[in-house]
Design an enzyme around this catalytic site. Structure first.
Site, PDB file in Angstrom:
ATOM      1  N   ASN A 298       6.436 -40.381 -34.022  1.00 21.57           N
ATOM      2  CA  ASN A 298       7.006 -41.015 -32.837  1.00 21.57           C
ATOM      3  C   ASN A 298       6.490 -40.321 -31.582  1.00 21.57           C
ATOM      4  OD1 ASN A 298       9.290 -42.850 -31.669  1.00 21.57           O
ATOM      5  ND2 ASN A 298       9.573 -40.876 -30.672  1.00 21.57           N
TER       6      ASN A 298
ATOM      7  N   TYR B 185      10.912 -37.705 -22.894  1.00 21.30           N
ATOM      8  CA  TYR B 185      12.206 -37.054 -22.720  1.00 21.30           C
ATOM      9  C   TYR B 185      12.024 -35.915 -21.727  1.00 21.30           C
ATOM     10  CZ  TYR B 185      12.024 -39.012 -27.448  1.00 21.30           C
ATOM     11  OH  TYR B 185      11.792 -39.817 -28.535  1.00 21.30           O
TER      12      TYR B 185
ATOM     13  N   LEU C 261      18.354 -38.703 -26.054  1.00 21.00           N
ATOM     14  CA  LEU C 261      19.569 -39.402 -26.453  1.00 21.00           C
ATOM     15  C   LEU C 261      19.516 -39.683 -27.948  1.00 21.00           C
ATOM     16  CD1 LEU C 261      19.989 -41.864 -23.460  1.00 21.00           C
ATOM     17  CD2 LEU C 261      20.877 -39.544 -23.731  1.00 21.00           C
TER      18      LEU C 261
ATOM     19  N   ARG D 166      17.110 -42.229 -29.765  1.00 19.08           N
ATOM     20  CA  ARG D 166      15.674 -42.160 -29.585  1.00 19.08           C
ATOM     21  C   ARG D 166      14.990 -41.590 -30.822  1.00 19.08           C
ATOM     22  NH1 ARG D 166      14.245 -42.591 -24.214  1.00 19.08           N
ATOM     23  NH2 ARG D 166      12.159 -42.968 -25.076  1.00 19.08           N
ATOM     24  N   GLY D 167      13.691 -41.917 -30.977  1.00 15.61           N
ATOM     25  CA  GLY D 167      12.951 -41.544 -32.172  1.00 15.61           C
ATOM     26  C   GLY D 167      12.842 -40.042 -32.374  1.00 15.61           C
TER      27      GLY D 167
ATOM     28  N   GLU E 274       3.119 -45.266 -31.597  1.00 14.34           N
ATOM     29  CA  GLU E 274       2.693 -45.400 -30.210  1.00 14.34           C
ATOM     30  C   GLU E 274       1.230 -45.006 -30.040  1.00 14.34           C
ATOM     31  OE1 GLU E 274       7.120 -45.018 -30.175  1.00 14.34           O
ATOM     32  OE2 GLU E 274       5.492 -43.923 -31.153  1.00 14.34           O
TER      33      GLU E 274
ATOM     34  N   ASP F  11      19.005 -38.488 -11.824  1.00 13.09           N
ATOM     35  CA  ASP F  11      18.605 -39.420 -12.872  1.00 13.09           C
ATOM     36  C   ASP F  11      18.390 -40.817 -12.316  1.00 13.09           C
ATOM     37  OD1 ASP F  11      18.274 -40.500 -15.574  1.00 13.09           O
ATOM     38  OD2 ASP F  11      19.306 -38.683 -16.199  1.00 13.09           O
TER      39      ASP F  11
END
Length: 506
Positions: free
Chosen positions: A189, A193, A208, A211-212, A253, A302
């Site tokens: 993956n 992040y 989080l 997520r992968g 990806e 953020d």
């Protein structure tokens, strides 16, 4: 301040490295070099913010200055994808070419057999593109021209940006984090992040749970082992953009980047961890994410426009830093839209609307307003044919993509409503929606962890508003007819327009 482009084709921008893309952008007057020393502490963020809002160029700060006043010899690149045109070029298409790429992606996900010899020929380019998804292993990698280990590892040697006032430390904002499953070396993956610098050779990995990278980390934790990880800072645009696309978990990806650039991704083995890294990258951080050690992360600005709460996340320890001889450090900031992530979110939506339409053929259009932090609100228009259809679409969207899972509000409208025009949407809500009948509230569902409005972190409610015309048995009343002028009158007025002297005034 707008880009001043000299060409519109993106074909020659399908480069295999970031610096080639930078050179092409500069040739098109879409990049500005800043030779004056500029502070990494807040100043670059404010310059970037103003340039992005004005639709301006990518920025290459040649002399970034850290908090101690040291001038770095590694330049910092930012606002790379601050306009849709540069995102399109990064995806390897001409300006305005997202629709064609979206159709190709839809065909790859849901292929249909050719119905004639002509269709066979038409699908041949699709086959060639699919073959580009195979990785190409290389033995020599430009990103490993310089290797630092042991006492030579020092994050202070990199121009890491300090984005907003009140933040506790510099933050790596554009890392491509490569992880893999402990059971399947092919389950790799690449995610983005943010990473707080914790020390000379330590960072905090903030991801989080859905997520992968976090999924892989849990697998390594269950075996009581630290997880090997490689963090790429700066890569060719196809690799960067593949990492931000909501791809299915079984699609690599790195492989998908080959599809975007129409050429296989070159990868090399990392120096100290069992992972592939893009050979043409700028900088790679190698190391392990601890199975047990955590540290307090934040507060940082953020994409919500707020500072996030301070929470504990796992710590990464570095075993090597590798880089090109003259690398470029890629950075950005996140804040209330517009920012670079919101620009990317708008472009990604265009790519995935055709996929959504194939999943739900009654959908005619879909919009995720960037003002709603890219994915927290959806306006969707449907060709309504039966009662309850709007609610079915809402529930389907919430479960279709990870981003839609975090959407708090869905407004369903009819095809005559332009989902991108708030005056149309508000009119539909005002005339086709009744609060006692057309509200659907779903509680105790997954919500963005960063959403302070939810009663508890990561869990909250969703709301759907059905602003479509109602049909039996949704209503017992005869539905009103929308006002419209006849085509004959419209044509007659078109012919009269200049005769009555209004042609130059409206």
């Amino acid at each position: 301040m707008k880009d001043s482009t000299t060409a519109t084709s993106g074909a020659d921008l399908r480069t295999t490295d970031l610096q080639g893309f930078v050179t092409a952008l500069e040739r098109r007057r879409c990049l500005r070099r800043i030779s004056r020393p500029v502070s990494l502490v807040h100043e670059i963020t404010e310059i970037h913010r103003r340039v992005l809002e004005a639709g301006g160029p990518a920025l290459l700060f040649e002399k970034p200055v850290d908090a101690s006043g040291n001038v770095h010899d590694i330049p910092l690149l930012t606002n790379l994808f601050g306009t849709q045109e540069r995102i399109e070029w990064g995806l390897g298409v001409e300006s305005g070419g997202l629709a064609g790429l979206a159709a190709m992606l839809a065909d790859l996900r849901h292929p249909s057999p050719p119905a004639s010899s002509g269709e066979v020929c038409a699908k041949m380019p699709l086959l060639r593109v699919a073959l580009s998804m195979r990785l190409r292993q290389v033995g020599s990698a430009p990103v490993q021209q310089i290797v630092r280990r042991g006492g030579d590892i020092d994050m202070r040697s990199l121009p890491v940006q300090w984005c907003w006032p009140g933040e506790p430390a510099p933050l790596v904002t554009w890392p491509l984090v490569i992880t893999r499953s402990p059971d399947d070396p092919n389950d790799i993956n690449v995610g983005v992040y943010r990473m707080q610098v914790l020390g000379r050779d330590k960072l905090i990995m903030r991801w989080l749970a859905h997520r992968g990278g976090a999924r892989h980390h849990r697998q390594w934790q269950q075996r009581g082992r630290d997880m090997p990880v490689a963090v790429v800072i700066g890569a060719d645009p196809a690799t960067i953009l593949a990492a931000v696309m909501p791809l299915p978990e079984n699609v690599s990806e790195l492989a998908f980047a080959g599809l975007l650039r129409r050429a296989r991704t070159r990868v090399a083995p990392a120096i100290t961890v069992p992972l592939p890294v893009p050979a043409q990258a700028e900088i790679v951080l190698e190391g392990t994410v601890s199975a047990t050690e955590t540290a307090e992360e934040g507060p940082f600005g953020d994409h919500t426009g707020y500072y996030n709460a301070v929470e504990r996340f796992p710590v990464m320890s570095l075993s090597a830093i590798t880089m090109r001889r003259n690398p470029v450090y890629l950075s950005t900031y996140t804040g209330r839209p517009p920012d670079e992530p919101s620009r990317l979110g708008e472009a990604m939506l265009e790519l995935f609307v055709p996929l959504v339409k194939r999943q739900f053929p009654e959908i005619t259009d879909l919009w995720m307003p960037p003002e709603a932090c890219s994915y927290r609100a959806i306006v969707v228009s449907i060709d309504k044919r039966y009662p309850g259809q709007a609610r079915r679409i809402m529930m389907g969207l919430w479960s279709m993509l990870p981003q839609f899972n975090y959407t708090k509000l869905i407004v369903a409208v009819d095809p005559d409503i332009d989902v991108r025009k708030w005056d149309d949407v508000v009119w539909a809500l005002s005339t086709r929606f009744d609060a006692s009948r057309d509200v659907m509230i779903v509680g105790e569902t997954p919500i963005d962890y960063l959403d302070f409005a939810s009663p508890r972190p990561g869990i909250g409610g969703k709301m759907g508003l059905d602003a479509t015309r109602k049909i039996a048995p949704e209503t017992d009343r005869e539905w009103g007819q929308v006002l419209a002028m006849t085509p004959e009158i419209s044509q007659r007025v078109d012919a009269l327009w200049h005769e009555i002297g209004l042609g130059d005034q409206l």
